[in-house]
Design a protein around this motif. Structure first.
Motif, PDB file in Angstrom:
ATOM      1  N   GLU A  70       0.937  -1.125  -0.123  1.00  0.00           N
ATOM      2  CA  GLU A  70      -0.016  -0.128  -0.026  1.00  0.00           C
ATOM      3  C   GLU A  70       0.975   1.270   0.241  1.00  0.00           C
ATOM      4  OE1 GLU A  70      -3.240  -0.406  -0.345  1.00  0.00           O
ATOM      5  OE2 GLU A  70      -3.139  -2.476  -0.309  1.00  0.00           O
ATOM      6  N   PHE A  71       0.693   1.842  -0.871  1.00  0.00           N
ATOM      7  CA  PHE A  71       1.650   3.480  -1.076  1.00  0.00           C
ATOM      8  C   PHE A  71       0.634   4.609  -0.829  1.00  0.00           C
ATOM      9  CE2 PHE A  71       3.855   0.403  -3.233  1.00  0.00           C
ATOM     10  CZ  PHE A  71       5.105   0.850  -3.599  1.00  0.00           C
ATOM     11  N   ASP A  72       0.873   5.517   0.199  1.00  0.00           N
ATOM     12  CA  ASP A  72      -0.017   6.605   0.495  1.00  0.00           C
ATOM     13  C   ASP A  72       0.894   7.655   0.852  1.00  0.00           C
ATOM     14  OD1 ASP A  72       0.674   5.961   3.271  1.00  0.00           O
ATOM     15  OD2 ASP A  72      -0.968   4.672   3.527  1.00  0.00           O
ATOM     16  N   ASP A  73       0.588   8.770   1.640  1.00  0.00           N
ATOM     17  CA  ASP A  73       1.396  10.003   1.775  1.00  0.00           C
ATOM     18  C   ASP A  73       2.146   9.583   3.116  1.00  0.00           C
ATOM     19  OD1 ASP A  73       0.268  11.443  -0.200  1.00  0.00           O
ATOM     20  OD2 ASP A  73      -1.200  12.447   0.756  1.00  0.00           O
ATOM     21  N   ARG A  74       1.905   8.718   3.718  1.00  0.00           N
ATOM     22  CA  ARG A  74       2.400   8.434   4.999  1.00  0.00           C
ATOM     23  C   ARG A  74       4.143   7.698   4.838  1.00  0.00           C
ATOM     24  NH1 ARG A  74      -2.189   5.392   8.111  1.00  0.00           N
ATOM     25  NH2 ARG A  74      -1.999   4.642   5.996  1.00  0.00           N
ATOM     26  N   ASN A  75       3.926   6.906   3.778  1.00  0.00           N
ATOM     27  CA  ASN A  75       5.002   5.881   3.574  1.00  0.00           C
ATOM     28  C   ASN A  75       5.801   6.066   2.151  1.00  0.00           C
ATOM     29  OD1 ASN A  75       3.618   4.584   1.679  1.00  0.00           O
ATOM     30  ND2 ASN A  75       3.188   2.745   2.621  1.00  0.00           N
ATOM     31  N   SER A  76       5.258   7.141   1.318  1.00  0.00           N
ATOM     32  CA  SER A  76       5.809   7.066   0.217  1.00  0.00           C
ATOM     33  C   SER A  76       5.910   8.721  -0.385  1.00  0.00           C
ATOM     34  CB  SER A  76       5.047   6.139  -1.018  1.00  0.00           C
ATOM     35  OG  SER A  76       3.656   6.647  -0.943  1.00  0.00           O
ATOM     36  N   LYS A  77       6.642   8.904  -1.495  1.00  0.00           N
ATOM     37  CA  LYS A  77       6.589  10.398  -1.912  1.00  0.00           C
ATOM     38  C   LYS A  77       7.021   9.996  -3.468  1.00  0.00           C
ATOM     39  CE  LYS A  77       9.046  14.669  -1.067  1.00  0.00           C
ATOM     40  NZ  LYS A  77      10.185  15.182  -0.310  1.00  0.00           N
ATOM     41  N   GLN A  78       6.725  10.934  -4.378  1.00  0.00           N
ATOM     42  CA  GLN A  78       6.905  11.000  -5.721  1.00  0.00           C
ATOM     43  C   GLN A  78       8.333  10.776  -5.994  1.00  0.00           C
ATOM     44  OE1 GLN A  78       5.164  13.310  -4.248  1.00  0.00           O
ATOM     45  NE2 GLN A  78       3.434  13.694  -5.475  1.00  0.00           N
ATOM     46  N   ALA A  79       8.924  10.056  -6.852  1.00  0.00           N
ATOM     47  CA  ALA A  79      10.311   9.493  -6.847  1.00  0.00           C
ATOM     48  C   ALA A  79      11.166  10.602  -7.163  1.00  0.00           C
ATOM     49  CB  ALA A  79      10.580   8.521  -8.208  1.00  0.00           C
ATOM     50  N   VAL A  80      10.695  11.483  -8.320  1.00  0.00           N
ATOM     51  CA  VAL A  80      11.611  12.786  -8.730  1.00  0.00           C
ATOM     52  C   VAL A  80      11.819  13.689  -7.471  1.00  0.00           C
ATOM     53  CG1 VAL A  80       9.843  14.266  -9.619  1.00  0.00           C
ATOM     54  CG2 VAL A  80      12.054  14.169 -10.705  1.00  0.00           C
ATOM     55  N   LEU A  81      10.984  13.665  -6.563  1.00  0.00           N
ATOM     56  CA  LEU A  81      11.151  14.571  -5.353  1.00  0.00           C
ATOM     57  C   LEU A  81      11.661  13.970  -4.221  1.00  0.00           C
ATOM     58  CD1 LEU A  81       7.414  16.098  -5.242  1.00  0.00           C
ATOM     59  CD2 LEU A  81       9.606  17.149  -6.374  1.00  0.00           C
ATOM     60  N   ALA A  82      11.640  12.606  -4.070  1.00  0.00           N
ATOM     61  CA  ALA A  82      12.317  11.790  -3.027  1.00  0.00           C
ATOM     62  C   ALA A  82      13.815  11.663  -3.129  1.00  0.00           C
ATOM     63  CB  ALA A  82      11.545  10.429  -2.839  1.00  0.00           C
ATOM     64  N   PHE A  83      14.084  11.542  -4.431  1.00  0.00           N
ATOM     65  CA  PHE A  83      15.741  11.416  -4.631  1.00  0.00           C
ATOM     66  C   PHE A  83      16.323  12.753  -4.286  1.00  0.00           C
ATOM     67  CE2 PHE A  83      14.481   7.427  -7.498  1.00  0.00           C
ATOM     68  CZ  PHE A  83      14.750   6.646  -6.692  1.00  0.00           C
ATOM     69  N   ASN A  84      17.729  12.574  -3.732  1.00  0.00           N
ATOM     70  CA  ASN A  84      18.273  13.966  -3.481  1.00  0.00           C
ATOM     71  C   ASN A  84      19.704  13.901  -3.573  1.00  0.00           C
ATOM     72  OD1 ASN A  84      18.026  16.485  -2.431  1.00  0.00           O
ATOM     73  ND2 ASN A  84      18.500  15.742  -0.445  1.00  0.00           N
ATOM     74  N   GLY A  85      20.121  13.272  -4.837  1.00  0.00           N
ATOM     75  CA  GLY A  85      21.594  13.136  -4.780  1.00  0.00           C
ATOM     76  C   GLY A  85      22.020  14.371  -5.885  1.00  0.00           C
ATOM     77  N   ASP A  86      23.265  14.098  -6.460  1.00  0.00           N
ATOM     78  CA  ASP A  86      23.913  15.024  -7.339  1.00  0.00           C
ATOM     79  C   ASP A  86      22.992  15.448  -8.366  1.00  0.00           C
ATOM     80  OD1 ASP A  86      26.033  15.285  -5.370  1.00  0.00           O
ATOM     81  OD2 ASP A  86      27.144  13.686  -6.660  1.00  0.00           O
ATOM     82  N   VAL A  87      22.670  14.293  -9.199  1.00  0.00           N
ATOM     83  CA  VAL A  87      21.868  14.478 -10.407  1.00  0.00           C
ATOM     84  C   VAL A  87      20.307  15.462  -9.985  1.00  0.00           C
ATOM     85  CG1 VAL A  87      20.097  13.483 -11.952  1.00  0.00           C
ATOM     86  CG2 VAL A  87      22.492  12.207 -11.483  1.00  0.00           C
ATOM     87  N   TYR A  88      19.907  14.888  -9.061  1.00  0.00           N
ATOM     88  CA  TYR A  88      18.353  15.722  -8.506  1.00  0.00           C
ATOM     89  C   TYR A  88      18.624  17.267  -7.985  1.00  0.00           C
ATOM     90  CZ  TYR A  88      16.850  11.021  -9.578  1.00  0.00           C
ATOM     91  OH  TYR A  88      16.673   9.933 -10.274  1.00  0.00           O
ATOM     92  N   GLU A  89      19.927  17.482  -7.524  1.00  0.00           N
ATOM     93  CA  GLU A  89      20.332  18.778  -7.053  1.00  0.00           C
ATOM     94  C   GLU A  89      20.364  19.551  -8.441  1.00  0.00           C
ATOM     95  OE1 GLU A  89      23.619  18.803  -4.657  1.00  0.00           O
ATOM     96  OE2 GLU A  89      22.788  17.667  -3.235  1.00  0.00           O
ATOM     97  N   GLY A  90      20.790  19.184  -9.426  1.00  0.00           N
ATOM     98  CA  GLY A  90      20.924  19.592 -10.714  1.00  0.00           C
ATOM     99  C   GLY A  90      19.608  19.992 -11.259  1.00  0.00           C
ATOM    100  N   LEU A  91      18.854  18.708 -11.247  1.00  0.00           N
ATOM    101  CA  LEU A  91      17.418  18.842 -11.732  1.00  0.00           C
ATOM    102  C   LEU A  91      16.428  19.696 -10.948  1.00  0.00           C
ATOM    103  CD1 LEU A  91      15.064  17.902 -13.329  1.00  0.00           C
ATOM    104  CD2 LEU A  91      14.880  15.757 -12.043  1.00  0.00           C
ATOM    105  N   ASP A  92      16.839  19.604  -9.664  1.00  0.00           N
ATOM    106  CA  ASP A  92      15.991  20.848  -8.727  1.00  0.00           C
ATOM    107  C   ASP A  92      14.302  20.512  -8.938  1.00  0.00           C
ATOM    108  OD1 ASP A  92      15.386  22.423  -6.579  1.00  0.00           O
ATOM    109  OD2 ASP A  92      16.360  24.397  -7.749  1.00  0.00           O
ATOM    110  N   ALA A  93      13.700  19.417  -9.216  1.00  0.00           N
ATOM    111  CA  ALA A  93      12.423  19.329  -9.511  1.00  0.00           C
ATOM    112  C   ALA A  93      11.516  20.075  -8.610  1.00  0.00           C
ATOM    113  CB  ALA A  93      12.009  17.828  -9.674  1.00  0.00           C
ATOM    114  N   PRO A  94      11.784  20.221  -7.243  1.00  0.00           N
ATOM    115  CA  PRO A  94      10.768  20.910  -6.249  1.00  0.00           C
ATOM    116  C   PRO A  94      10.614  22.442  -6.780  1.00  0.00           C
ATOM    117  CG  PRO A  94      12.301  19.918  -5.221  1.00  0.00           C
ATOM    118  CD  PRO A  94      12.812  19.744  -6.252  1.00  0.00           C
ATOM    119  N   THR A  95      11.569  22.883  -7.720  1.00  0.00           N
ATOM    120  CA  THR A  95      11.373  24.291  -7.940  1.00  0.00           C
ATOM    121  C   THR A  95      10.520  24.502  -9.556  1.00  0.00           C
ATOM    122  OG1 THR A  95      13.505  24.649  -9.026  1.00  0.00           O
ATOM    123  CG2 THR A  95      13.348  25.072  -6.721  1.00  0.00           C
ATOM    124  N   LEU A  96      10.572  23.319 -10.249  1.00  0.00           N
ATOM    125  CA  LEU A  96       9.723  23.314 -11.622  1.00  0.00           C
ATOM    126  C   LEU A  96       8.450  23.699 -11.479  1.00  0.00           C
ATOM    127  CD1 LEU A  96      11.617  20.285 -13.132  1.00  0.00           C
ATOM    128  CD2 LEU A  96      11.874  22.642 -13.667  1.00  0.00           C
TER     129      LEU A  96
END
Length: 258
Positions: A70-96
């Protein structure tokens, strides 16, 4: 075009998601199968298998124990917003903005050891399982055997739906090995990012990872549908270098301080 990137080891589940949109991963049952194998292992065995510290092994043993169908707000998050490494710092999806996130949902896929292939807004529970892990399973000795042709087939289905003519590979070698290029219904273009150091251009891992994320961001902000548009990529001082490029490997270089 369709773009693929790697996941990240670092995760962020503390920051609230910036969008309410979410989808479900395609391979939840397969992820559950892998979790069932991992649940049988002690933290010491996990530490040895993944070459991680005892503290990280305990953390991930706990994650496997808490993983749910079961996936819900308590145990999961959208992948592009959950990952937080170097690639994702460049992508900075939360600001899109919403349009750019919609673009990513259509044009970006994240390769994953546990989930196989994720769309950016697919809900994801916290995990660590790198694609190169030699986790024995019913299909073979490692995750490449486990996923077989399924990741490639799913990419092909997405390429057909989009009428895409190209796959842009912004993933690491470890992760892209799960894709079988000979079975893809599109040619692969691989951008490379080089920085000037010690008298020559070379790939510097940290900078190259961040540049991959920046290129995805560039594509989203410009709603690119044809990879030719990527040749205009100029974020953080990079520029396409035609003389160093080939038909399927496109080199981007920068010379900091020049």
């Amino acid at each position: 075009m369709l773009i693929v990137i790697s996941p990240a080891k670092t995760l962020d589940y503390a920051t609230p998601a910036t969008t309410a949109k979410r989808t479900m991963p395609d391979f939840v049952d397969e992820a559950a199968e892998l979790v069932a194998i991992l649940r049988q292992k002690s933290p010491d065995q996990i530490a040895s298998l993944m070459q991680i510290s005892d503290k990280l092994a305990v953390l991930n043993a706990t994650r496997y124990g808490e993983w749910s169908h079961e996936f819900d707000d308590r145990n999961s998050k959208q992948a592009v917003l959950a990952f937080n490494g170097d690639v994702y710092e460049g992508l900075d999806a939360p600001t899109l903005n919403a349009a750019a996130l919609d673009y990513l949902q259509s044009h970006l896929r994240i390769l994953s050891g546990l989930y196989g292939l994720l769309r950016p807004l697919d809900l994801m529970q916290a995990y660590r399982l790198e694609m190169g892990t030699r986790l024995a399973n019913a299909r073979g000795k490692d995750l490449y055997a486990f996923w077989g042709e399924r990741v490639t087939e799913t990419l092909n289905a997405a390429l057909v739906r989009q009428r895409s003519r190209f796959l842009v590979n912004l993933a690491s070698e470890e992760y892209f090995k799960v894709v079988r290029p000979q079975l893809l219904k599109a040619p692969v273009i691989t951008p490379m990012f080089e920085d000037w150091k010690d008298g020559r251009y070379k790939v510097i891992s940290f900078h190259a990872k961040r540049a991959r994320g920046l290129m995805v961001r560039f594509a989203a902000q410009h709603a690119l549908k044809d990879p030719e548009g990527l040749k205009d990529f100029d974020l953080d001082g990079y520029a396409h270098e035609p003389a160093a490029s080939s038909e399927h490997v496109w080199v981007f270089r920068r010379r900091m301080g020049a």
